[in-house]
Design a protein around this motif. Structure first.
Motif, PDB file in Angstrom:
ATOM      1  N   UNK A 149       0.839  -1.205   0.000  1.00  0.00           N
ATOM      2  CA  UNK A 149       0.000   0.000   0.000  1.00  0.00           C
ATOM      3  C   UNK A 149       0.871   1.252   0.000  1.00  0.00           C
ATOM      4  N   UNK A 150       0.349   2.336  -0.558  1.00  0.00           N
ATOM      5  CA  UNK A 150       1.062   3.617  -0.568  1.00  0.00           C
ATOM      6  C   UNK A 150       0.612   4.521   0.569  1.00  0.00           C
ATOM      7  N   UNK A 151      -0.339   4.072   1.354  1.00  0.00           N
ATOM      8  CA  UNK A 151      -0.871   4.884   2.445  1.00  0.00           C
ATOM      9  C   UNK A 151      -0.920   4.034   3.704  1.00  0.00           C
ATOM     10  N   UNK A 152      -1.168   4.674   4.822  1.00  0.00           N
ATOM     11  CA  UNK A 152      -1.267   3.921   6.070  1.00  0.00           C
ATOM     12  C   UNK A 152      -2.570   3.139   6.110  1.00  0.00           C
ATOM     13  N   UNK A 153      -2.470   1.899   6.585  1.00  0.00           N
ATOM     14  CA  UNK A 153      -3.653   1.071   6.767  1.00  0.00           C
ATOM     15  C   UNK A 153      -4.304   1.412   8.102  1.00  0.00           C
ATOM     16  N   UNK A 154      -5.485   0.861   8.338  1.00  0.00           N
ATOM     17  CA  UNK A 154      -6.214   1.160   9.568  1.00  0.00           C
ATOM     18  C   UNK A 154      -5.414   0.787  10.810  1.00  0.00           C
ATOM     19  N   UNK A 155      -4.750  -0.364  10.771  1.00  0.00           N
ATOM     20  CA  UNK A 155      -3.990  -0.799  11.951  1.00  0.00           C
ATOM     21  C   UNK A 155      -2.828   0.157  12.233  1.00  0.00           C
ATOM     22  N   UNK A 156      -2.256   0.740  11.176  1.00  0.00           N
ATOM     23  CA  UNK A 156      -1.159   1.698  11.376  1.00  0.00           C
ATOM     24  C   UNK A 156      -1.681   3.031  11.917  1.00  0.00           C
ATOM     25  N   UNK A 157      -2.892   3.402  11.511  1.00  0.00           N
ATOM     26  CA  UNK A 157      -3.514   4.597  12.082  1.00  0.00           C
ATOM     27  C   UNK A 157      -3.849   4.343  13.549  1.00  0.00           C
ATOM     28  N   UNK A 158      -4.200   3.119  13.875  1.00  0.00           N
ATOM     29  CA  UNK A 158      -4.427   2.759  15.279  1.00  0.00           C
ATOM     30  C   UNK A 158      -3.152   2.930  16.106  1.00  0.00           C
ATOM     31  N   UNK A 179      -1.422  14.759  16.401  1.00  0.00           N
ATOM     32  CA  UNK A 179      -1.432  13.385  15.879  1.00  0.00           C
ATOM     33  C   UNK A 179      -2.857  12.890  15.675  1.00  0.00           C
ATOM     34  N   UNK A 180      -3.769  13.246  16.582  1.00  0.00           N
ATOM     35  CA  UNK A 180      -5.167  12.867  16.386  1.00  0.00           C
ATOM     36  C   UNK A 180      -5.702  13.451  15.076  1.00  0.00           C
ATOM     37  N   UNK A 181      -5.377  14.721  14.802  1.00  0.00           N
ATOM     38  CA  UNK A 181      -5.821  15.348  13.548  1.00  0.00           C
ATOM     39  C   UNK A 181      -5.193  14.658  12.340  1.00  0.00           C
ATOM     40  N   UNK A 182      -3.913  14.320  12.453  1.00  0.00           N
ATOM     41  CA  UNK A 182      -3.244  13.596  11.364  1.00  0.00           C
ATOM     42  C   UNK A 182      -3.915  12.245  11.131  1.00  0.00           C
ATOM     43  N   UNK A 183      -4.248  11.555  12.222  1.00  0.00           N
ATOM     44  CA  UNK A 183      -4.892  10.245  12.122  1.00  0.00           C
ATOM     45  C   UNK A 183      -6.243  10.338  11.419  1.00  0.00           C
ATOM     46  N   UNK A 184      -7.012  11.368  11.751  1.00  0.00           N
ATOM     47  CA  UNK A 184      -8.306  11.554  11.092  1.00  0.00           C
ATOM     48  C   UNK A 184      -8.138  11.809   9.599  1.00  0.00           C
ATOM     49  N   UNK A 185      -7.146  12.624   9.244  1.00  0.00           N
ATOM     50  CA  UNK A 185      -6.889  12.919   7.829  1.00  0.00           C
ATOM     51  C   UNK A 185      -6.508  11.646   7.075  1.00  0.00           C
ATOM     52  N   UNK A 186      -5.635  10.837   7.670  1.00  0.00           N
ATOM     53  CA  UNK A 186      -5.211   9.586   7.047  1.00  0.00           C
ATOM     54  C   UNK A 186      -6.371   8.605   6.931  1.00  0.00           C
ATOM     55  N   UNK A 187      -7.225   8.595   7.945  1.00  0.00           N
ATOM     56  CA  UNK A 187      -8.369   7.681   7.925  1.00  0.00           C
ATOM     57  C   UNK A 187      -9.341   8.042   6.813  1.00  0.00           C
ATOM     58  N   UNK A 188      -9.529   9.343   6.586  1.00  0.00           N
ATOM     59  CA  UNK A 188     -10.435   9.795   5.527  1.00  0.00           C
ATOM     60  C   UNK A 188      -9.917   9.399   4.142  1.00  0.00           C
ATOM     61  N   UNK A 190      -8.610   6.574   3.352  1.00  0.00           N
ATOM     62  CA  UNK A 190      -8.817   5.151   3.080  1.00  0.00           C
ATOM     63  C   UNK A 190     -10.163   4.971   2.379  1.00  0.00           C
ATOM     64  N   UNK A 191     -10.182   4.336   1.210  1.00  0.00           N
ATOM     65  CA  UNK A 191     -11.439   4.194   0.453  1.00  0.00           C
ATOM     66  C   UNK A 191     -12.524   3.437   1.220  1.00  0.00           C
ATOM     67  N   UNK A 192     -12.133   2.347   1.870  1.00  0.00           N
ATOM     68  CA  UNK A 192     -13.108   1.521   2.569  1.00  0.00           C
ATOM     69  C   UNK A 192     -12.553   1.152   3.938  1.00  0.00           C
ATOM     70  N   UNK A 193     -13.265   1.568   4.987  1.00  0.00           N
ATOM     71  CA  UNK A 193     -12.873   1.197   6.352  1.00  0.00           C
ATOM     72  C   UNK A 193     -13.795   0.098   6.853  1.00  0.00           C
ATOM     73  N   UNK A 194     -13.271  -0.714   7.785  1.00  0.00           N
ATOM     74  CA  UNK A 194     -14.031  -1.854   8.291  1.00  0.00           C
ATOM     75  C   UNK A 194     -15.238  -1.406   9.115  1.00  0.00           C
ATOM     76  N   UNK A 195     -15.068  -0.350   9.906  1.00  0.00           N
ATOM     77  CA  UNK A 195     -16.158   0.173  10.722  1.00  0.00           C
ATOM     78  C   UNK A 195     -15.809   1.606  11.127  1.00  0.00           C
ATOM     79  N   UNK A 196     -16.740   2.247  11.814  1.00  0.00           N
ATOM     80  CA  UNK A 196     -16.508   3.621  12.257  1.00  0.00           C
ATOM     81  C   UNK A 196     -15.828   3.679  13.624  1.00  0.00           C
ATOM     82  N   UNK A 199     -12.579   5.849  13.989  1.00  0.00           N
ATOM     83  CA  UNK A 199     -12.849   7.283  13.919  1.00  0.00           C
ATOM     84  C   UNK A 199     -13.484   7.774  15.224  1.00  0.00           C
ATOM     85  N   UNK A 200     -14.420   6.992  15.766  1.00  0.00           N
ATOM     86  CA  UNK A 200     -15.060   7.362  17.032  1.00  0.00           C
ATOM     87  C   UNK A 200     -14.027   7.417  18.150  1.00  0.00           C
ATOM     88  N   UNK A 201     -13.116   6.430  18.168  1.00  0.00           N
ATOM     89  CA  UNK A 201     -12.081   6.404  19.219  1.00  0.00           C
ATOM     90  C   UNK A 201     -11.166   7.621  19.120  1.00  0.00           C
TER      91      UNK A 201
END
Length: 293
Positions: A149-158, A179-188, A190-196, A199-201
């Motif tokens: 992948x060229x971007x961070x995956x969900x587990x890496x954002x975790x 870092x929280x703001x960076x994490x939100x930007x990276x999460x957005x 991702x084309x398809x996330x497993x659940x919300x 983002x809620x966390x």
């Protein structure tokens, strides 16, 4: 090993790592070829199998010794158990399990190795207060970025989120919020996330960081976003905590009536999910707030 077993194992690993056939094929072969291998229509050559194994983070021998190697269902169960121990602050038991699994070949490469480093970093901080060792392990885990992948995956954002939470616990609120703001930007991105849930966390912990940094309006706004997301997804995950956090910040803005309403919502949720510890904690806070009116 029979051909169907290799195709089955490749598909099993690929799906576990949430890698598409196209991503796995990139730089190796065509997506159609990966599809044929997984469907048992084509037996991969040794060089091709080596490249596939490298991208999936396992040794090529994994495919030929799968009966003697811990299966993915075992590895997934180990990860769930470690997560459960960490969530319940049983850091000593989690560390023992992590150190045991480090000798397991399946946990010596790829996403499984990344998971152990991540959880070990968390345990080091909360068990030993060794922040240098903690951040070193978290950075090492992030360096094991999935090469498909060229971007961070969900587990890496975790992992990034865990780092921000620890910074917040060290009273480094501005660094944590960044870092929280960076994490939100990276999460957005991702084309398809497993659940919300992730983002809620992030929103809950960022709201908490804003509150601790006395940025109460930002805390209220962020908690409100988290509440809206929970309601939209019809999820109670961290909903009680979000209402509580919003209420706490409202109280500090002298909006006592609104704060009490939020705490009432929080109490109702904790009662529904039978979280007695949080219920009694919030009840005590609400009683103290109501006494000042």
């Amino acid at each position: 090993m029979e051909p169907f077993r290799i195709g089955h194992t490749i598909k099993d690993l690929r799906r576990f790592y949430k890698i598409s056939q196209q991503e796995l094929a990139e730089g190796i072969c065509t997506q159609a070829m990966i599809s044929r291998i997984e469907n048992d229509d084509l037996y991969p050559s040794a060089p091709l199998l080596y490249q596939i194994a490298e991208k999936l983070g396992v040794d090529i021998n994994y495919f030929f010794n799968v009966s003697e190697t811990p299966r993915l269902d075992y590895a997934q169960e180990v990860c769930l158990q470690i997560r459960r121990l960490v969530r319940h602050t049983k850091y000593k038991e989690a560390m023992e399990m992590i150190h045991l699994e480090k000798r397991n070949p399946l946990f010596q490469k790829g996403q499984f190795q990344q998971f152990l480093l991540w959880q070990e970093g968390i345990c080091y901080f909360y068990k030993t207060k060794d922040k240098e060792r903690c951040f070193s392990l978290l950075e090492e885990a992030l360096c094991l970025k999935n090469t498909a992948k060229d971007h961070l995956a969900e587990n890496e954002i975790e992992i990034l989120t865990s780092k921000a939470i620890i910074l917040c616990d060290l009273n480094l609120y501005i660094e944590a919020i960044d870092i929280f703001n960076e994490s939100l930007t990276l999460l957005k991105a991702i084309p398809h996330t497993q659940s919300s849930k992730l983002e809620v966390r992030i929103l809950y912990n960022m709201s908490r960081a804003y509150h601790l940094n006395k940025q109460y309006i930002r805390s209220i706004e962020t908690a409100t976003k988290g509440i809206f997301l929970c309601l939209k997804e019809e999820s109670m995950y961290l909903l009680g905590e979000l209402y509580y956090q919003k209420g706490e910040s409202l109280y500090h803005k002298k909006e006592v009536e609104l704060a009490l309403k939020c705490l009432d919502q929080s109490l109702w949720i904790f009662k529904q999910i039978k979280n007695e510890a949080f219920y009694h904690y919030v009840k005590k806070e609400r009683d103290e707030m109501s006494n000042v009116m």
